[in-house]
Design a protein around this motif. Sequence first.
Motif, short mmCIF file in Angstrom:
data_model
loop_
_atom_site.label_atom_id
_atom_site.label_comp_id
_atom_site.label_asym_id
_atom_site.label_seq_id
_atom_site.Cartn_x
_atom_site.Cartn_y
_atom_site.Cartn_z
N ASP A 139 -2.97 13.86 0.10
CA ASP A 139 -1.66 14.29 0.59
C ASP A 139 -1.06 13.11 1.34
O ASP A 139 -1.78 12.19 1.74
N ASN A 140 0.25 13.16 1.55
CA ASN A 140 0.89 12.09 2.30
C ASN A 140 0.58 12.30 3.79
O ASN A 140 0.66 13.43 4.28
N VAL A 141 0.27 11.23 4.52
CA VAL A 141 -0.02 11.39 5.96
C VAL A 141 1.14 12.07 6.68
O VAL A 141 0.90 12.79 7.66
N LEU A 143 -5.30 6.43 5.23
CA LEU A 143 -5.11 5.16 4.51
C LEU A 143 -6.31 4.21 4.66
O LEU A 143 -6.26 3.21 5.36
N GLU A 144 -7.35 4.56 4.01
CA GLU A 144 -8.62 3.85 4.16
C GLU A 144 -8.81 2.82 3.05
O GLU A 144 -8.17 2.89 2.01
N GLY A 166 1.10 4.41 -2.64
CA GLY A 166 1.08 5.80 -2.17
C GLY A 166 2.25 6.59 -2.73
O GLY A 166 2.08 7.72 -3.21
N ARG A 218 -1.31 -7.81 16.95
CA ARG A 218 -0.89 -6.58 16.25
C ARG A 218 -1.62 -5.37 16.84
O ARG A 218 -1.04 -4.31 17.03
N ASN A 234 -4.39 2.76 11.57
CA ASN A 234 -3.98 1.40 11.17
C ASN A 234 -2.46 1.27 11.34
O ASN A 234 -1.80 2.17 11.89
N GLY A 235 -1.91 0.16 10.86
CA GLY A 235 -0.49 -0.10 11.07
C GLY A 235 0.43 0.94 10.45
O GLY A 235 1.32 1.47 11.12
N ASP A 282 -5.77 10.12 1.54
CA ASP A 282 -5.41 9.10 0.56
C ASP A 282 -4.71 9.76 -0.62
O ASP A 282 -5.27 10.68 -1.24
N LEU A 283 -3.51 9.30 -0.91
CA LEU A 283 -2.74 9.90 -2.00
C LEU A 283 -3.33 9.58 -3.37
O LEU A 283 -2.99 10.23 -4.36
N ASN A 284 -4.21 8.58 -3.41
CA ASN A 284 -4.80 8.21 -4.71
C ASN A 284 -6.15 8.90 -4.90
O ASN A 284 -7.14 8.51 -4.30
N LEU A 325 -8.15 -2.25 12.21
CA LEU A 325 -7.27 -2.89 11.24
C LEU A 325 -8.01 -3.70 10.20
O LEU A 325 -8.98 -4.39 10.51
N PHE A 326 -7.47 -3.65 8.99
CA PHE A 326 -8.01 -4.50 7.92
C PHE A 326 -7.51 -5.93 8.14
O PHE A 326 -8.27 -6.89 8.12
N HIS A 327 -6.20 -6.06 8.40
CA HIS A 327 -5.61 -7.38 8.67
C HIS A 327 -5.50 -7.52 10.18
O HIS A 327 -4.42 -7.45 10.75
N ALA A 337 0.84 -1.21 0.00
CA ALA A 337 0.00 0.00 0.00
C ALA A 337 0.87 1.26 0.00
O ALA A 337 0.58 2.24 -0.67
O1 PTJ Z 1 -2.87 -2.00 9.07
P1 PTJ Z 1 -4.04 -2.62 8.35
O2 PTJ Z 1 -4.20 -4.08 8.70
O3 PTJ Z 1 -5.32 -1.88 8.55
O4 PTJ Z 1 -3.75 -2.62 6.76
C1 PTJ Z 1 -3.50 -1.40 6.17
C2 PTJ Z 1 -3.51 -1.42 4.61
C3 PTJ Z 1 -2.87 -0.12 4.16
C4 PTJ Z 1 -2.69 -2.60 4.12
C5 PTJ Z 1 -4.96 -1.53 4.13
O5 PTJ Z 1 -5.72 -0.50 4.65
C6 PTJ Z 1 -5.02 -1.51 2.61
O6 PTJ Z 1 -4.93 -2.53 1.94
O7 PTJ Z 1 -5.19 -0.30 2.06
P2 PTJ Z 1 -5.33 -0.05 0.46
O8 PTJ Z 1 -6.67 -0.50 0.02
O9 PTJ Z 1 -4.12 -0.53 -0.22
O10 PTJ Z 1 -5.34 1.51 0.42
C7 PTJ Z 1 -4.30 2.29 0.88
C8 PTJ Z 1 -4.39 3.65 0.20
O11 PTJ Z 1 -3.56 4.52 0.93
C9 PTJ Z 1 -3.88 3.64 -1.25
O12 PTJ Z 1 -4.79 4.34 -2.07
C10 PTJ Z 1 -2.54 4.41 -1.20
O13 PTJ Z 1 -2.37 5.21 -2.34
C11 PTJ Z 1 -2.74 5.27 0.02
N1 PTJ Z 1 -1.49 5.56 0.75
C12 PTJ Z 1 -0.42 4.73 0.95
N2 PTJ Z 1 0.52 5.35 1.67
C13 PTJ Z 1 0.05 6.59 1.97
C14 PTJ Z 1 -1.26 6.73 1.37
N3 PTJ Z 1 -1.97 7.84 1.50
C15 PTJ Z 1 -1.44 8.86 2.22
N4 PTJ Z 1 -0.21 8.80 2.80
C16 PTJ Z 1 0.56 7.69 2.69
N5 PTJ Z 1 1.76 7.66 3.29
#
Ligand code: PTJ
Length: 249
Positions: free
Chosen positions: A195-197, A158-159, A38, A108, A75-76, A178-180, A101-103, A34
């Motif tokens: 923006d980046n967290v 990071l949703e 980002g 954890r 989240n993590g 969310d950067l996306n 948490l998603f996972h 993820a």
């Molecule tokens: O810790 P958990 O178990 O809750 O798991 C967390 C993850 C991130 C693995 C889980 O929430 C996940 O799978 O998220 P996604 O669906 O991959 O979405 C993460 C989003 O966050 C993506 O659109 C990335 O572009 C964005 N992202 C990643 N890093 C950053 C970010 N946005 C802002 N700042 C960042 N540093």
Amino acid sequence: MIPKSHPRYESLILRERLVKGMRDGIVALEGLIAHGRGETFDYLIGERTMPYALEAERTAVATLLLASRPIISVNGNTAVLVASEISKLSEILSAPIEVNLFHRTEERLQKIVEHLKKHGAKKVLGMKGDARIPGLEHERGKCDREGIFSSDVVLVPLEDGDRCEALIKMGKEVIAIDLNPFSRTARTATITIVDNVVRAIPNMVKMAEEMKELKKEELKEIKNNYDNKEILKRCIEEIINHLQGEMEK
Ligand code: PTJ
């Protein structure tokens, strides 16, 4: 060791922190993937906070200050990247933190709660998991009754789109970081901060310190003048402009 002179120093340090976080059992393995996604989007916006993001961050702070039961979901990845800053924001806004948490594993969860407390967080919820977000079958649906379940405004760095949608269906206002800008989360949230967290949360801490003195009417005005669709449109325009600039270099 990464030398400070390395042109990608900041970015490499963030990676190191996430890898360490993963080895310490705080970040999910999937969290590394993820983060990589980002990073790509951060490149596209030029790794800086754009004016539209500042506007979204300001509106997010106004919304959190106006909320009766605000909450910050962590989240993590977020815990490893901005633990102290999130704790500070939680204190200024009187918004508790809930680890969600998603996972999800209990181990954890416990580690993240301890990590946040070590970095100054006073109240961290999430261990009870005594309520469910309707319509979510995966583990992220598990939450605390006194926390996310009964909140009115949720800040979610990071949703995943699923939960964002489910929280909106519950009648809550959702602020996503969310950067996306194309993600389902970005499209569904009430306020989307592209923006980046690591930049967004410190910006919001500064804003919250200043804005907590504002009158309710002033905060409401900030909220009323905000249009999330327009913000996303401006974000995509900025990406196009930035790429065009790169082509002309
Ligand atoms: O810790 P958990 O178990 O809750 O798991 C967390 C993850 C991130 C693995 C889980 O929430 C996940 O799978 O998220 P996604 O669906 O991959 O979405 C993460 C989003 O966050 C993506 O659109 C990335 O572009 C964005 N992202 C990643 N890093 C950053 C970010 N946005 C802002 N700042 C960042 N540093």
